[in-house]
Every structure is written in C-alpha cells, then in structure tokens.
Design a protein around this motif. Structure first.
Motif, short mmCIF file in Angstrom:
data_model
loop_
_atom_site.label_atom_id
_atom_site.label_comp_id
_atom_site.label_asym_id
_atom_site.label_seq_id
_atom_site.Cartn_x
_atom_site.Cartn_y
_atom_site.Cartn_z
N GLU A 1 0.83 -1.21 0.00
CA GLU A 1 0.00 0.00 0.00
C GLU A 1 0.87 1.26 0.00
OE1 GLU A 1 -3.20 0.43 -0.21
OE2 GLU A 1 -3.94 -1.61 -0.06
N ALA A 2 1.95 1.22 0.74
CA ALA A 2 2.83 2.39 0.84
C ALA A 2 3.44 2.74 -0.51
CB ALA A 2 3.93 2.12 1.87
N LEU A 3 3.82 1.72 -1.28
CA LEU A 3 4.53 1.94 -2.53
C LEU A 3 3.63 1.94 -3.75
CD1 LEU A 3 7.58 -0.41 -1.81
CD2 LEU A 3 7.48 2.08 -1.51
N GLY A 4 2.35 1.60 -3.56
CA GLY A 4 1.46 1.48 -4.70
C GLY A 4 1.76 0.24 -5.52
N ALA B 1 0.52 11.28 5.53
CA ALA B 1 -0.80 11.07 6.15
C ALA B 1 -1.34 9.68 5.83
CB ALA B 1 -1.76 12.15 5.66
N ARG B 2 -1.17 9.25 4.59
CA ARG B 2 -1.69 7.93 4.19
C ARG B 2 -0.92 6.82 4.90
NH1 ARG B 2 -0.68 4.48 -0.07
NH2 ARG B 2 0.73 5.95 -1.10
N LEU B 3 0.38 6.98 5.02
CA LEU B 3 1.19 5.96 5.70
C LEU B 3 0.79 5.83 7.17
CD1 LEU B 3 4.63 6.88 4.14
CD2 LEU B 3 3.39 4.75 3.77
N MET B 4 0.46 6.95 7.79
CA MET B 4 0.03 6.91 9.19
C MET B 4 -1.28 6.13 9.33
SD MET B 4 2.34 8.66 11.03
CE MET B 4 1.62 9.50 12.42
N THR B 5 -2.18 6.28 8.37
CA THR B 5 -3.44 5.53 8.44
C THR B 5 -3.21 4.04 8.19
OG1 THR B 5 -4.01 5.79 6.09
CG2 THR B 5 -4.70 7.55 7.59
N LEU B 6 -2.12 3.72 7.50
CA LEU B 6 -1.81 2.32 7.23
C LEU B 6 -1.09 1.63 8.40
CD1 LEU B 6 -0.51 2.64 3.55
CD2 LEU B 6 -2.68 1.63 4.29
N GLY B 7 -0.67 2.40 9.40
CA GLY B 7 -0.02 1.81 10.56
C GLY B 7 1.39 2.29 10.81
N ALA B 8 1.88 3.24 10.02
CA ALA B 8 3.20 3.81 10.30
C ALA B 8 3.14 4.69 11.54
CB ALA B 8 3.69 4.62 9.11
N THR B 9 4.28 4.81 12.21
CA THR B 9 4.37 5.66 13.40
C THR B 9 5.59 6.57 13.28
OG1 THR B 9 5.60 3.90 14.53
CG2 THR B 9 3.22 4.03 14.94
N PRO B 10 5.55 7.76 13.89
CA PRO B 10 6.73 8.63 13.86
C PRO B 10 7.91 7.96 14.55
CG PRO B 10 4.77 9.84 14.55
CD PRO B 10 4.40 8.39 14.56
N ALA B 11 9.10 8.21 14.04
CA ALA B 11 10.32 7.63 14.61
C ALA B 11 11.34 8.73 14.85
CB ALA B 11 10.90 6.56 13.69
N ASP B 12 11.96 8.70 16.01
CA ASP B 12 13.00 9.66 16.35
C ASP B 12 14.34 8.95 16.32
OD1 ASP B 12 14.72 11.55 17.33
OD2 ASP B 12 13.58 11.97 19.16
N VAL B 13 15.15 9.28 15.31
CA VAL B 13 16.49 8.70 15.20
C VAL B 13 17.54 9.79 15.36
CG1 VAL B 13 15.74 6.75 13.79
CG2 VAL B 13 16.42 8.89 12.68
N GLY B 14 17.14 10.89 16.02
CA GLY B 14 18.04 12.01 16.22
C GLY B 14 18.15 12.90 15.01
N GLN B 15 17.09 12.91 14.17
CA GLN B 15 17.17 13.63 12.90
C GLN B 15 17.08 15.15 13.01
OE1 GLN B 15 14.76 11.50 13.81
NE2 GLN B 15 12.74 12.11 13.08
#
Length: 246
Positions: free
Chosen positions: A24-27, A88-102
């Motif tokens: 879904e993320a990549l189509g 926004a679409r990725l978040m609805t699919l189950g993605a979550t924010p990630a902190d890698v020190g960016q």
C-alpha cells in the motif's frame, strides 16, 4: 563480472501484514510465492525485475530490537503536497513517527508496523525517475570504503563520494540509489534489513562469491544449513546474500 540487487529483505514476525503495509505504501502488490511475501509492481510477479528493487518479507521468530536499523529505505515524493499526502496515508496504514536524532530536516522519519525505520523524502530532482523507492540507505563508518566495495560488487556508478556520504546508482540510470551515510556508531546487532544479490545470466554464483571475498567480503554462518544461496558480510559487517540463478 558483476552482481545486481535482486531485492531488499525485511525480516518480519508477520510477513503478510508487513507486506500489505509496504504494498500500500509503494502502490505495488503483495505476492505470496511461498513462505515469504514479495512486494513488487502490480501486474504479475516479475523476479528479478529489470528496473525496480522489490521487497521480500521473510518470517523470523524474533521481534526487532530497539536498536535503529543500519539499513533503511527512503521513499520518493513529487512535491510538498505529495509528501504531506503520503505521510498522512502511511500513518493511516499503521506507520508511526520515529526519532532517530534527525533534528530539523526536510524529510519525515517513520517506522513500519514492526518498527523498521524509513524516510519520506522531500521532493528532489534526482528522485523523480527512481520509482517509489528513492534509495536504499546504509549507515556505515567509512562511506568511501563502502563505495569502493559495493561499487565493484555491483559495477554501479558513483554519483558522490565524500567522507560523509557516498551515492551509487545502476550504470543504466534506473531504479533506486544506494546511499552510504557516515555514522560514528559501530554495528552491534544483526541487520533486520539487508540486500540479496543475483548474478547475471552467464555468470557463475561461486565465481562471484570468490570475487566478493577478494574485495573484502567475509563468510557468514547464521545457521542457514545447506541452501542454494551464500551468506556474506561486507567489510563493515553488513549481512547480504548471493542467490543462485534458477
């Protein structure tokens, strides 16, 4: 003699579920050729694909550790509106924010449903013809050394090589980039994400494996037993496999 990337391996507790996310993320489409879930362009499973680098989700019993993956994907976007819509679409699919020190950067770092980090990049001219995956990114101690090894392993073209970053791409100018980013952290745990490589027709796998050893690759025993592929590590310990042509 050279090798080509066959696909990116992502280890998963639930390959089917994570495969659905990435499709879904990549189509793209999730295929189920066996115990793995393969994600590639819709229209039928083509492997190896002549342009894109697909994703193969492999079942494992262990969950991802809290350690940041040293290999991750960057996703391409067309413009600021597309970047915002994709996030926004990725978040609805189950993605979550990630902190890698960016810190304050123009891209957004997310994690897939099993915690594998990836980036949604801001629109860049060089990514407009890569397809949905802009780059496969590897954290390393020495980008110059990694560019030498992987450039010779795959006969890819160097687009940038500095102390901080090395960027390679297929000599045909298709598919994603392969980027090495400098980090001061040495590798500590096995990679959750890695590349599988494949010889071209007419080249022998064992000859390619011997060539890689001469370039600095090392043999890897992960308990794989008698299998038709060979497990190796690059000079900094990143795992990868060389597959046999069927």
């Amino acid at each position: 003699m050279a090798l080509r990337p066959a696909h990116v391996i992502i280890k998963a507790l639930d390959p089917a579920a994570v495969g659905r996310f990435w499709a879904e993320a990549l189509g793209w489409h999730a295929y189920h050729p066996g115990v793995t879930t393969y994600v590639g362009p819709a229209g039928g499973l083509v492997w190896p694909h002549p342009v894109v680098v697909g994703i193969d989700l492999v079942p494992v019993p262990e969950a991802k550790t809290t350690e940041k993956n040293r290999v991750h994907l960057d996703l391409a976007t067309r413009d600021a509106a597309h970047q915002a819509e994709l996030i926004a679409r990725l978040m609805t699919l189950g993605a979550t924010p990630a902190d890698v020190g960016q810190s304050d950067v123009p891209w957004t770092v997310l994690a897939d449903p099993e915690g594998n980090e990836f980036c949604v990049r801001e629109a860049r001219e060089i990514h407009q013809d890569t397809g949905p995956i802009a780059a496969v990114v590897v954290d390393c101690l020495d980008p110059r050394a990694m560019a030498r090894f992987w450039g010779e392993a795959m006969d890819w073209t160097s687009h940038e090589v500095t102390d901080e970053q090395a960027v390679l791409r297929s000599a045909k100018g298709v598919g994603p980039y392969f980027t090495f980013l400098r980090t001061t952290d040495a590798k500590k745990v096995p990679d959750r994400v890695h590349l599988d490589l494949l010889p071209f027709h007419g080249d022998e796998k064992e000859a390619e494996v011997a060539r890689l050893r001469d370039l600095g690759a090392n043999d890897l025993d992960v308990g794989q037993g008698d299998v038709p592929w060979t497990c190796l590590t690059d000079p900094e310990g990143h795992e990868f496999c060389v597959l046999a042509l069927s």
